[in-house]
Design an enzyme around this catalytic site. Structure first.
Site, PDB file in Angstrom:
ATOM      1  N   HIS A   1      -8.591  -6.209   4.428  1.00 55.20           N
ATOM      2  CA  HIS A   1      -8.233  -5.537   5.665  1.00 55.20           C
ATOM      3  C   HIS A   1      -9.541  -5.026   6.247  1.00 55.20           C
ATOM      4  O   HIS A   1     -10.171  -4.140   5.674  1.00 55.20           O
ATOM      5  CB  HIS A   1      -7.275  -4.371   5.419  1.00 55.20           C
ATOM      6  CG  HIS A   1      -5.837  -4.780   5.402  1.00 55.20           C
ATOM      7  ND1 HIS A   1      -4.811  -3.877   5.219  1.00 55.20           N
ATOM      8  CD2 HIS A   1      -5.244  -5.986   5.573  1.00 55.20           C
ATOM      9  CE1 HIS A   1      -3.655  -4.508   5.259  1.00 55.20           C
ATOM     10  NE2 HIS A   1      -3.882  -5.790   5.470  1.00 55.20           N
TER      11      HIS A   1
ATOM     12  N   TRP B   1       0.862  -1.190   0.000  1.00 55.85           N
ATOM     13  CA  TRP B   1       0.000   0.000   0.000  1.00 55.85           C
ATOM     14  C   TRP B   1       0.889   1.227   0.000  1.00 55.85           C
ATOM     15  O   TRP B   1       1.890   1.275   0.723  1.00 55.85           O
ATOM     16  CB  TRP B   1      -0.923   0.043   1.226  1.00 55.85           C
ATOM     17  CG  TRP B   1      -1.661   1.354   1.292  1.00 55.85           C
ATOM     18  CD1 TRP B   1      -2.769   1.692   0.593  1.00 55.85           C
ATOM     19  CD2 TRP B   1      -1.289   2.511   2.050  1.00 55.85           C
ATOM     20  NE1 TRP B   1      -3.132   2.990   0.865  1.00 55.85           N
ATOM     21  CE2 TRP B   1      -2.242   3.519   1.756  1.00 55.85           C
ATOM     22  CE3 TRP B   1      -0.254   2.808   2.948  1.00 55.85           C
ATOM     23  CZ2 TRP B   1      -2.186   4.783   2.336  1.00 55.85           C
ATOM     24  CZ3 TRP B   1      -0.193   4.069   3.516  1.00 55.85           C
ATOM     25  CH2 TRP B   1      -1.152   5.042   3.209  1.00 55.85           C
TER      26      TRP B   1
ATOM     27  N   ASP C   1      -9.592  -2.949   1.524  1.00 54.61           N
ATOM     28  CA  ASP C   1      -9.655  -2.418   2.887  1.00 54.61           C
ATOM     29  C   ASP C   1     -11.024  -1.767   3.074  1.00 54.61           C
ATOM     30  O   ASP C   1     -11.423  -0.904   2.298  1.00 54.61           O
ATOM     31  CB  ASP C   1      -8.539  -1.396   3.113  1.00 54.61           C
ATOM     32  CG  ASP C   1      -8.455  -0.921   4.557  1.00 54.61           C
ATOM     33  OD1 ASP C   1      -9.471  -0.405   5.061  1.00 54.61           O
ATOM     34  OD2 ASP C   1      -7.381  -1.053   5.161  1.00 54.61           O
TER      35      ASP C   1
ATOM     36  N   GLU D   1      -3.040  -2.950  -2.581  1.00 52.92           N
ATOM     37  CA  GLU D   1      -4.156  -2.363  -1.831  1.00 52.92           C
ATOM     38  C   GLU D   1      -4.447  -0.937  -2.289  1.00 52.92           C
ATOM     39  O   GLU D   1      -3.549  -0.096  -2.332  1.00 52.92           O
ATOM     40  CB  GLU D   1      -3.820  -2.377  -0.335  1.00 52.92           C
ATOM     41  CG  GLU D   1      -4.858  -1.707   0.541  1.00 52.92           C
ATOM     42  CD  GLU D   1      -4.425  -1.658   2.003  1.00 52.92           C
ATOM     43  OE1 GLU D   1      -5.175  -1.109   2.814  1.00 52.92           O
ATOM     44  OE2 GLU D   1      -3.327  -2.175   2.328  1.00 52.92           O
TER      45      GLU D   1
ATOM     46  N   LYS E   1      -6.807   2.808  -2.236  1.00 54.74           N
ATOM     47  CA  LYS E   1      -7.391   3.741  -1.276  1.00 54.74           C
ATOM     48  C   LYS E   1      -8.072   4.862  -2.043  1.00 54.74           C
ATOM     49  O   LYS E   1      -7.633   5.232  -3.138  1.00 54.74           O
ATOM     50  CB  LYS E   1      -6.324   4.311  -0.342  1.00 54.74           C
ATOM     51  CG  LYS E   1      -6.890   5.081   0.838  1.00 54.74           C
ATOM     52  CD  LYS E   1      -5.818   5.375   1.875  1.00 54.74           C
ATOM     53  CE  LYS E   1      -6.423   6.036   3.096  1.00 54.74           C
ATOM     54  NZ  LYS E   1      -5.440   6.282   4.162  1.00 54.74           N
TER      55      LYS E   1
ATOM     56  N   HIS F   1     -11.349   2.035   2.775  1.00 56.85           N
ATOM     57  CA  HIS F   1     -10.716   2.711   1.651  1.00 56.85           C
ATOM     58  C   HIS F   1     -11.653   3.019   0.497  1.00 56.85           C
ATOM     59  O   HIS F   1     -11.212   3.144  -0.642  1.00 56.85           O
ATOM     60  CB  HIS F   1      -9.525   1.887   1.150  1.00 56.85           C
ATOM     61  CG  HIS F   1      -8.341   1.945   2.059  1.00 56.85           C
ATOM     62  ND1 HIS F   1      -7.099   1.473   1.702  1.00 56.85           N
ATOM     63  CD2 HIS F   1      -8.204   2.419   3.319  1.00 56.85           C
ATOM     64  CE1 HIS F   1      -6.251   1.662   2.706  1.00 56.85           C
ATOM     65  NE2 HIS F   1      -6.900   2.219   3.696  1.00 56.85           N
TER      66      HIS F   1
ATOM     67  N   ASP G   1     -10.370   3.969  10.777  1.00 53.54           N
ATOM     68  CA  ASP G   1      -9.814   2.752  11.377  1.00 53.54           C
ATOM     69  C   ASP G   1     -10.219   2.544  12.821  1.00 53.54           C
ATOM     70  O   ASP G   1      -9.391   2.343  13.701  1.00 53.54           O
ATOM     71  CB  ASP G   1      -8.293   2.759  11.238  1.00 53.54           C
ATOM     72  CG  ASP G   1      -7.860   2.588   9.795  1.00 53.54           C
ATOM     73  OD1 ASP G   1      -8.168   1.543   9.222  1.00 53.54           O
ATOM     74  OD2 ASP G   1      -7.230   3.503   9.246  1.00 53.54           O
TER      75      ASP G   1
ATOM     76  N   ASP H   1      -7.237  -4.260  10.306  1.00 53.78           N
ATOM     77  CA  ASP H   1      -6.428  -3.043  10.167  1.00 53.78           C
ATOM     78  C   ASP H   1      -7.153  -1.878  10.827  1.00 53.78           C
ATOM     79  O   ASP H   1      -7.928  -1.165  10.204  1.00 53.78           O
ATOM     80  CB  ASP H   1      -6.167  -2.736   8.688  1.00 53.78           C
ATOM     81  CG  ASP H   1      -5.230  -1.542   8.501  1.00 53.78           C
ATOM     82  OD1 ASP H   1      -4.724  -1.029   9.516  1.00 53.78           O
ATOM     83  OD2 ASP H   1      -5.020  -1.128   7.353  1.00 53.78           O
TER      84      ASP H   1
ATOM     85  N   ASP I   1     -11.447   6.919   6.378  1.00 51.37           N
ATOM     86  CA  ASP I   1     -10.619   5.775   6.748  1.00 51.37           C
ATOM     87  C   ASP I   1     -10.077   5.987   8.160  1.00 51.37           C
ATOM     88  O   ASP I   1      -8.882   6.127   8.372  1.00 51.37           O
ATOM     89  CB  ASP I   1      -9.477   5.612   5.742  1.00 51.37           C
ATOM     90  CG  ASP I   1      -8.625   4.396   6.038  1.00 51.37           C
ATOM     91  OD1 ASP I   1      -9.158   3.425   6.596  1.00 51.37           O
ATOM     92  OD2 ASP I   1      -7.425   4.426   5.713  1.00 51.37           O
TER      93      ASP I   1
END
Length: 417
Positions: free
Chosen positions: A285, A184, A258, A225, A227, A261, A295, A325, A293
């Site tokens: 993820h 990433w 992800d 990955e 985003k 993302h 998380d 993640d 994002d």
């Protein structure tokens, strides 16, 4: 009633719909979630001369007790793993290398810098996954790495990724289970670009060079990955979903999705079946975006259940590599691992206890009334009784009882750091 008595009653309820509860539990036992190490230390890593966190990433909170050394981080991971049912994996970033106080830049990393992690993983009986770290470094200060217009900077990051794939291969050989090495990058622009193509041409060329270096897929699996945006790259990200899905499919690499993302109206659960049509394997993820994002720790929400259902109903547990993640420094970091991983497992168990074949046939028959009714009713079926039994069988605390161990661990270990 005892846990076993509740379990037997739950089995009766599920068996009515042809769900084999014992088989569901045996299937779940074989699932390995890749648990991300960076939750334990706020993505600081252990480089000799660390840089400020960058790359559109932010960690908020200052809860006491974060890991400040590899030994502490492994200790915390051991505690978390002991309270999560099943046998899982740990996912490392390259900034978690151990170089004995010697400055080793990222393009010079070698397997020997991760020997302690491998020996620890052997003792735990788990596999390791890996990620090159293309952020928090002087050569990433402009927000560009593999797509940077400066050839020397690009080459530095190309060499770093090549080194990381070899480290992933080393993990796979030593631990007898292939490592997933995922790339990433933060590359993008804050404002509207005047040229979207050229940076992507450079990124493609960089990836081609990285993957041209021979690494045995028996030991290492490559993933890329995407985003949608980050802080400092709000208007344009070079490695978009469209870029990476095309690159992965054309070059036989894993496309890693992800959950944080994508645009807020997009769901990863809706992408899984499409990708499985064209890819032998994909990777995830799993995170929880609240506004972007961000998380947050994974909770058992609708999207998590839907992700699990898509994996299970499509018989793809062996084709979807599930990693986590998130990074939350506002709560106990070890508890965050436990909450998130247990929720991912709960979602998978929920999916395994759903009469997916029957519901699929209702859809094929156009019986949408019964499908919706049953889909909703199963949300209150005695799933919790099965989960408690599973935890007991796996030798970990049931319900919230694991919290007592974490409170004691915080008092005796974390607060003394």
């Amino acid at each position: 009633m005892t846990i076993l008595e509740n379990y037997e009653l739950a089995k009766q309820a599920y068996n009515k719909w042809g769900v084999d509860v014992d088989e569901a539990i045996n299937t779940l036992k074989k699932v390995a979630i890749s648990i991300h190490c960076w939750q334990g230390d706020d993505i600081n890593g252990f480089e000799v001369n660390p840089s400020e966190l960058s790359g559109g990433i932010d960690v908020t909170g200052n809860y006491p007790g974060k890991a400040t050394s590899p030994k502490e981080l492994r200790q915390d991971l051991e505690k978390a793993l002991s309270l999560i049912p099943g046998k899982h994996r740990v996912n490392l970033h390259s900034i978690y290398a151990e170089t004995d106080g010697v400055v080793v830049d990222r393009d010079q990393l070698l397997p020997k810098h991760f020997e302690n992690w491998v020996e620890w993983a052997k003792k735990q009986g788990i596999g390791l996954d890996f990620n090159p770290t293309l952020f928090s470094h002087p050569k990433a200060e402009e927000g560009l790495t593999l797509s940077h217009p400066n050839r020397e900077i690009r080459q530095f990051w190309i060499n770093h990724c090549i080194a990381c794939r070899k480290i992933g291969e080393y993990f796979g050989k030593e631990l007898s289970t292939p490592a997933l090495t995922n790339i990433w990058i933060p590359d993008g622009y804050k404002d509207i670009p005047s040229d979207r193509l050229t940076p992507r041409v450079r990124l493609k060329d960089s990836l081609d060079q990285i993957f041209a270096d021979a690494v045995d897929e028996k030991y290492n699996l490559d993933a890329v990955e995407s985003k949608v945006f980050g802080i400092g790259s709000e208007s344009y990200v070079v490695g978009s979903h469209e870029f990476y899905i095309g690159y992965a499919l054309k070059n036989n690499k894993l496309c890693l999705l992800d959950t944080g993302h994508y645009h807020p109206t997009e769901t990863v659960s809706n992408k899984i079946s499409s990708l499985l049509l064209y890819s032998e394997k994909i990777a995830l993820h799993v995170s929880r975006p609240v506004r972007w994002d961000s998380d947050h720790v994974v909770i058992l929400d609708d999207e998590l259940r839907e992700i699990a259902l898509e994996i299970v109903r499509n018989e793809a547990l062996n084709r979807v590599i599930i990693g986590l993640d998130f990074f939350d420094a506002s709560i106990n970091r070890v508890a965050a691992w436990i909450i998130g991983t247990r929720n991912m497992l709960k979602a998978l168990l929920y999916a395994l206890l759903t009469p997916n074949d029957y519901l699929r046939q209702l859809q094929e028959d156009g019986n949408f009334t019964e499908r919706l009714a049953l889909y909703e009713e199963f949300k209150t079926y005695p799933f919790g009784a099965v989960w408690d039994y599973y935890c007991e069988q796996m030798g970990v605390p049931i319900k919230e009882n694991w919290l007592e161990e974490i409170k004691l661990y915080e008092k005796e270990v974390l607060l003394k750091r």
